[in-house]
Design a protein around this motif. Structure first.
Motif, mmCIF file in Angstrom:
data_model
loop_
_atom_site.group_PDB
_atom_site.id
_atom_site.type_symbol
_atom_site.label_atom_id
_atom_site.label_comp_id
_atom_site.label_asym_id
_atom_site.label_seq_id
_atom_site.Cartn_x
_atom_site.Cartn_y
_atom_site.Cartn_z
ATOM 1 N N MET A 44 -3.380 19.192 -3.123
ATOM 2 C CA MET A 44 -4.069 18.616 -1.974
ATOM 3 C C MET A 44 -3.984 17.088 -1.994
ATOM 4 O O MET A 44 -3.777 16.452 -0.944
ATOM 5 N N ASP A 45 -4.151 16.501 -3.185
ATOM 6 C CA ASP A 45 -4.070 15.037 -3.285
ATOM 7 C C ASP A 45 -2.672 14.540 -2.898
ATOM 8 O O ASP A 45 -2.524 13.521 -2.212
ATOM 9 N N ILE A 46 -1.669 15.288 -3.358
ATOM 10 C CA ILE A 46 -0.302 14.903 -3.011
ATOM 11 C C ILE A 46 -0.088 14.980 -1.505
ATOM 12 O O ILE A 46 0.485 14.064 -0.881
ATOM 13 N N ALA A 47 -0.595 16.093 -0.908
ATOM 14 C CA ALA A 47 -0.447 16.245 0.542
ATOM 15 C C ALA A 47 -1.206 15.154 1.292
ATOM 16 O O ALA A 47 -0.720 14.611 2.296
ATOM 17 N N ALA A 48 -2.414 14.807 0.784
ATOM 18 C CA ALA A 48 -3.203 13.760 1.450
ATOM 19 C C ALA A 48 -2.487 12.413 1.362
ATOM 20 O O ALA A 48 -2.443 11.656 2.335
ATOM 21 N N LEU A 49 -1.928 12.112 0.178
ATOM 22 C CA LEU A 49 -1.204 10.846 0.035
ATOM 23 C C LEU A 49 0.023 10.808 0.933
ATOM 24 O O LEU A 49 0.371 9.767 1.518
ATOM 25 N N GLN A 50 0.680 11.954 1.007
ATOM 26 C CA GLN A 50 1.844 12.010 1.885
ATOM 27 C C GLN A 50 1.435 11.776 3.338
ATOM 28 O O GLN A 50 2.131 11.078 4.094
ATOM 29 N N GLY A 51 0.272 12.343 3.738
ATOM 30 C CA GLY A 51 -0.218 12.102 5.092
ATOM 31 C C GLY A 51 -0.579 10.635 5.305
ATOM 32 O O GLY A 51 -0.309 10.058 6.369
ATOM 33 N N GLN A 72 1.435 6.851 -6.782
ATOM 34 C CA GLN A 72 0.368 7.808 -7.049
ATOM 35 C C GLN A 72 0.869 9.239 -6.913
ATOM 36 O O GLN A 72 0.505 10.123 -7.692
ATOM 37 N N ILE A 73 1.743 9.462 -5.935
ATOM 38 C CA ILE A 73 2.308 10.809 -5.768
ATOM 39 C C ILE A 73 3.137 11.201 -6.986
ATOM 40 O O ILE A 73 3.074 12.343 -7.473
ATOM 41 N N GLU A 74 3.931 10.283 -7.530
ATOM 42 C CA GLU A 74 4.744 10.574 -8.714
ATOM 43 C C GLU A 74 3.841 10.937 -9.902
ATOM 44 O O GLU A 74 4.139 11.894 -10.641
ATOM 45 N N ARG A 75 2.757 10.194 -10.086
ATOM 46 C CA ARG A 75 1.853 10.508 -11.193
ATOM 47 C C ARG A 75 1.214 11.873 -10.996
ATOM 48 O O ARG A 75 1.084 12.665 -11.946
ATOM 49 N N LEU A 76 0.810 12.165 -9.790
ATOM 50 C CA LEU A 76 0.200 13.462 -9.523
ATOM 51 C C LEU A 76 1.171 14.610 -9.744
ATOM 52 O O LEU A 76 0.784 15.684 -10.226
ATOM 53 N N GLU A 77 2.447 14.410 -9.396
ATOM 54 C CA GLU A 77 3.438 15.472 -9.605
ATOM 55 C C GLU A 77 3.637 15.738 -11.093
ATOM 56 O O GLU A 77 3.806 16.892 -11.513
ATOM 57 N N LEU A 78 3.608 14.671 -11.922
ATOM 58 C CA LEU A 78 3.694 14.869 -13.372
ATOM 59 C C LEU A 78 2.469 15.632 -13.889
ATOM 60 O O LEU A 78 2.600 16.562 -14.698
ATOM 61 N N GLN A 79 1.322 15.249 -13.447
ATOM 62 C CA GLN A 79 0.089 15.935 -13.865
ATOM 63 C C GLN A 79 0.087 17.379 -13.383
ATOM 64 O O GLN A 79 -0.401 18.280 -14.075
ATOM 65 N N LEU A 80 0.657 17.615 -12.185
ATOM 66 C CA LEU A 80 0.739 18.976 -11.667
ATOM 67 C C LEU A 80 1.607 19.847 -12.558
ATOM 68 O O LEU A 80 1.268 21.000 -12.866
ATOM 69 N N LEU A 130 0.832 -1.208 0.000
ATOM 70 C CA LEU A 130 0.000 0.000 0.000
ATOM 71 C C LEU A 130 0.864 1.254 0.000
ATOM 72 O O LEU A 130 0.569 2.226 -0.703
ATOM 73 N N ILE A 131 1.957 1.228 0.798
ATOM 74 C CA ILE A 131 2.844 2.400 0.838
ATOM 75 C C ILE A 131 3.469 2.631 -0.524
ATOM 76 O O ILE A 131 3.536 3.773 -1.028
ATOM 77 N N ALA A 132 3.951 1.554 -1.175
ATOM 78 C CA ALA A 132 4.555 1.686 -2.495
ATOM 79 C C ALA A 132 3.561 2.201 -3.519
ATOM 80 O O ALA A 132 3.884 3.038 -4.383
ATOM 81 N N ASP A 133 2.316 1.731 -3.450
ATOM 82 C CA ASP A 133 1.294 2.173 -4.400
ATOM 83 C C ASP A 133 0.989 3.660 -4.227
ATOM 84 O O ASP A 133 0.836 4.395 -5.204
ATOM 85 N N LYS A 134 0.935 4.128 -3.008
ATOM 86 C CA LYS A 134 0.651 5.531 -2.766
ATOM 87 C C LYS A 134 1.821 6.416 -3.189
ATOM 88 O O LYS A 134 1.605 7.539 -3.669
ATOM 89 N N GLU A 135 3.055 5.921 -3.030
ATOM 90 C CA GLU A 135 4.202 6.696 -3.518
ATOM 91 C C GLU A 135 4.155 6.814 -5.033
ATOM 92 O O GLU A 135 4.485 7.871 -5.604
#
Length: 593
Positions: free
Chosen positions: A382-389, A111-119, A104-109
């Motif tokens: 916000m999504d990145i921050a939520a995933l990081q949390g 997700q953060i990478e994908r969101l940063e690209l989209q950002l 789960l931790i790896a999957d969320k990390e």
């Protein structure tokens, strides 16, 4: 003698034996009859208080609940407690699968990478859109300026054309056409018509006078001829009369007497003829005088007509003047139409300018409008921050080796997760809050709700170690799904294990009723209440008992007694409270003590 005595004794013994047999048969028959009757037990009316007792089982509840929440999506590996267990702060409740947790931790990390690209893409597109909006604004401003110049030029030209048309009309109005006024024309026509009417009148008068003169001349001539003829006839008559007189003188004398009347008539006729001749002469003189007068008037009329013809009045003719005036008016109308057309052209130019500029202003305003709010970049952040949390929370669970513990002391009320399943976004477990006041809940029916109201005292028998009885109050009453009500009471200082059972009892002292019977005496049929009373009658075997059905109204009742009214029942009347089988009206029964 002795033999008779013996015989009598024998018959007496036989008689008593017969009586005994008959009595025995009667007893047996009565016993058989009575054994077949319905057995009943009775009671009489009494004065009683109708007491109502509500008694129900209930359960001890925690005064509050504490939810055990964990991240959603964790796979439960083991549950360490069961429902009803007491737990202390820090005790293990359940553990999660650590390998699944790392995935789960790896999957969320990821997700953060994908969101940063989209950002990054969204930020680049935001700058590009801002540049496009600026170019659109500049183009819209240029279009507005050009439209302002072009439409103003069209308005100026229309204004100049209007001034030229108005000048042409003004010049034409300064050169007015000859035109005789209506009053002058009327006077000229009146003068001409007067002259023509006078001429026609003179001509008619002359013709009339000529005819009248000719008529007078003819009448005078006719009168002259008639006078000459009359004179000749008179002279000839006189000569004839003289000759006749001489010849018949003698005869006349003879008949003088008879002829006197005839002579008188001839004399009168002669006088009338003389008078007519005199009148005819007078008429002829008058006609001659009238003829002279008419001839004089005729000469005057002819002279006046000659003078009128020497000074003729011409017939008015304005056709040339009207043609010239019509041409002037047509030119005026054409020039006025030109002025009106120029005005319309000016108005159209102004309207076209206003409409065009309005459209260009709108286009410019649209280009200058700030871009619509786009929360994409903010949402990505916000999504990145939520995933990081979430990753931080997962790492916390990982650091505790996947063990979820109790945050405070309490009891396990409900387990909402299962081994092998994933947690949800709702509570995983519910723990009783031991710091809050305990509650006791029991259910009552709608009928019982008349005797249990908010604030009423209730006696509880708790299933505690000392089986202690406490008195509490009904603090909450709410309708339940079974059609009744749930009553909740605060226990205060009383303690009992959460989830343990107890009995709630509420006693309500009713009114005193003068006519109360045991509840078993009351029967019901189609919502109508009735009872049976026992009465005596004489039958073939002596005194018997039978029942009578009476309708009653039940005004109050509990589980033991019912207060009745509406039936004439005496204080000693036996009321059936038990029967071995169903009773019928008038049925014979057997009383039991």
């Amino acid at each position: 003698m002795g033999l008779d005595m013996e015989k009598n004794k024998k018959w007496i013994r036989l008689f008593f034996i017969f009586l005994a047999v008959m009595w025995l048969l009667t007893i047996i028959s009565k016993s058989i009859y009575v054994s077949g009757l319905t057995r009943v037990k009775t009671d009489v009316l009494s004065r009683k208080y109708i007491e109502h007792i509500v008694e129900a089982d209930g359960i001890v509840l925690a005064g509050g609940e504490v939810a055990v929440n964990v991240l959603a999506g964790l796979r439960v590996e083991r549950i360490a407690v069961k429902q009803g267990d007491a737990v202390k702060q820090g005790d293990a409740l359940f553990t999660v699968d650590l390998r699944d947790l790392e995935e789960l931790i790896a999957d969320k990390e990821a997700q953060i990478e994908r969101l940063e690209l989209q950002l990054g893409t969204a930020q680049f597109n935001e700058v590009l859109d801002a540049q496009k909006r600026e170019v659109s604004r500049l183009w819209a401003k240029e279009d507005y300026d050009n439209a302002d110049k072009e439409t103003q030029l069209a308005v100026d030209r229309a204004q100049s054309a209007l001034l030229d048309a108005e000048n042409d009309l003004r010049k034409h109005m300064d050169t007015s056409a000859p035109h005789t006024s209506g009053s002058s024309r009327k006077k000229a026509w009146e003068k001409y018509n007067d002259w023509k009417k006078r001429r026609y009148a003179l001509e008619d008068r002359i013709a009339e006078l000529e005819k009248e003169i000719q008529r007078l001349k003819d009448e005078i001539a006719d009168a002259s001829g008639e006078d000459a003829q009359a004179a000749n006839e008179e002279n000839a008559g006189a000569s004839g009369e003289d000759v006749q007189t001489q010849e018949d003188l003698e005869h006349a004398k003879t008949e003088e007497t008879g002829m006197e009347g005839a002579d008188t008539g001839d004399t009168q006729e002669k006088g009338n003829a003389d008078k007519n001749r005199e009148k005819t002469g007078e008429d002829a003189a008058d006609k001659k005088a009238l003829l002279a007068e008419k001839e004089s008037e005729l000469e005057a009329c002819r002279a006046e007509l000659t003078e009128l013809e020497r000074n003729p009045v011409s017939q008015p003719d304005y056709s040339a003047e009207e043609s010239e005036y019509d041409a002037w008016q047509q030119t005026k109308s054409n020039l006025e139409d030109a002025v009106q057309a120029a005005k319309h052209a000016l108005e159209d130019a102004k309207l076209a300018r206003e409409s065009t500029l309005r459209e260009k202003r709108r286009a410019l305003a649209s280009a200058e409008v700030t871009a619509s709010a786009d929360a994409t970049i903010g949402i990505y952040n916000m999504d990145i921050a939520a995933l990081q949390g979430e990753i931080a929370d997962l790492n916390d669970v990982k650091s505790s080796q996947g063990c979820v513990t109790a945050k405070a002391d309490g009891y396990v009320l409900e387990i909402l997760v299962a081994t092998g399943q994933r947690t949800t976004d709702t509570a995983a477990m519910l723990l009783a809050d031991t710091t809050s006041e305990y509650m006791f809940r029991f259910g009552i029916t709608k009928e019982q709700s008349k005797y249990v109201q908010l604030g009423d005292s209730v006696e509880l028998s708790l299933n505690s170690a000392d089986h202690k009885k406490v008195t509490v109050t009904a603090d909450y009453i709410e309708e339940n799904t079974a059609g009744g009500y749930d009553v909740t009471c605060r226990l205060g200082d009383a303690k009992a294990p959460i989830g343990s059972y107890g009995v709630a009892k509420r006693t309500v002292q009713g009114e005193m009723y003068p006519s109360a019977v045991p509840i078993d005496a009351i029967l019901e049929e189609n919502k109508v209440y009735y009872l049976f009373t026992v009465n005596e009658k004489t039958g073939i075997l002596g005194k018997e008992y039978y029942v009578e059905r009476l309708k009653v109204n039940v005004v109050d009742q509990n589980d033991r007694y019912a207060a009745i009214e509406g039936a004439a029942i005496g204080a000693d009347t036996q009321i059936v409270i038990f029967s071995s089988k169903e009773l019928k009206q008038g049925e014979s029964v057997r009383l039991e003590e």
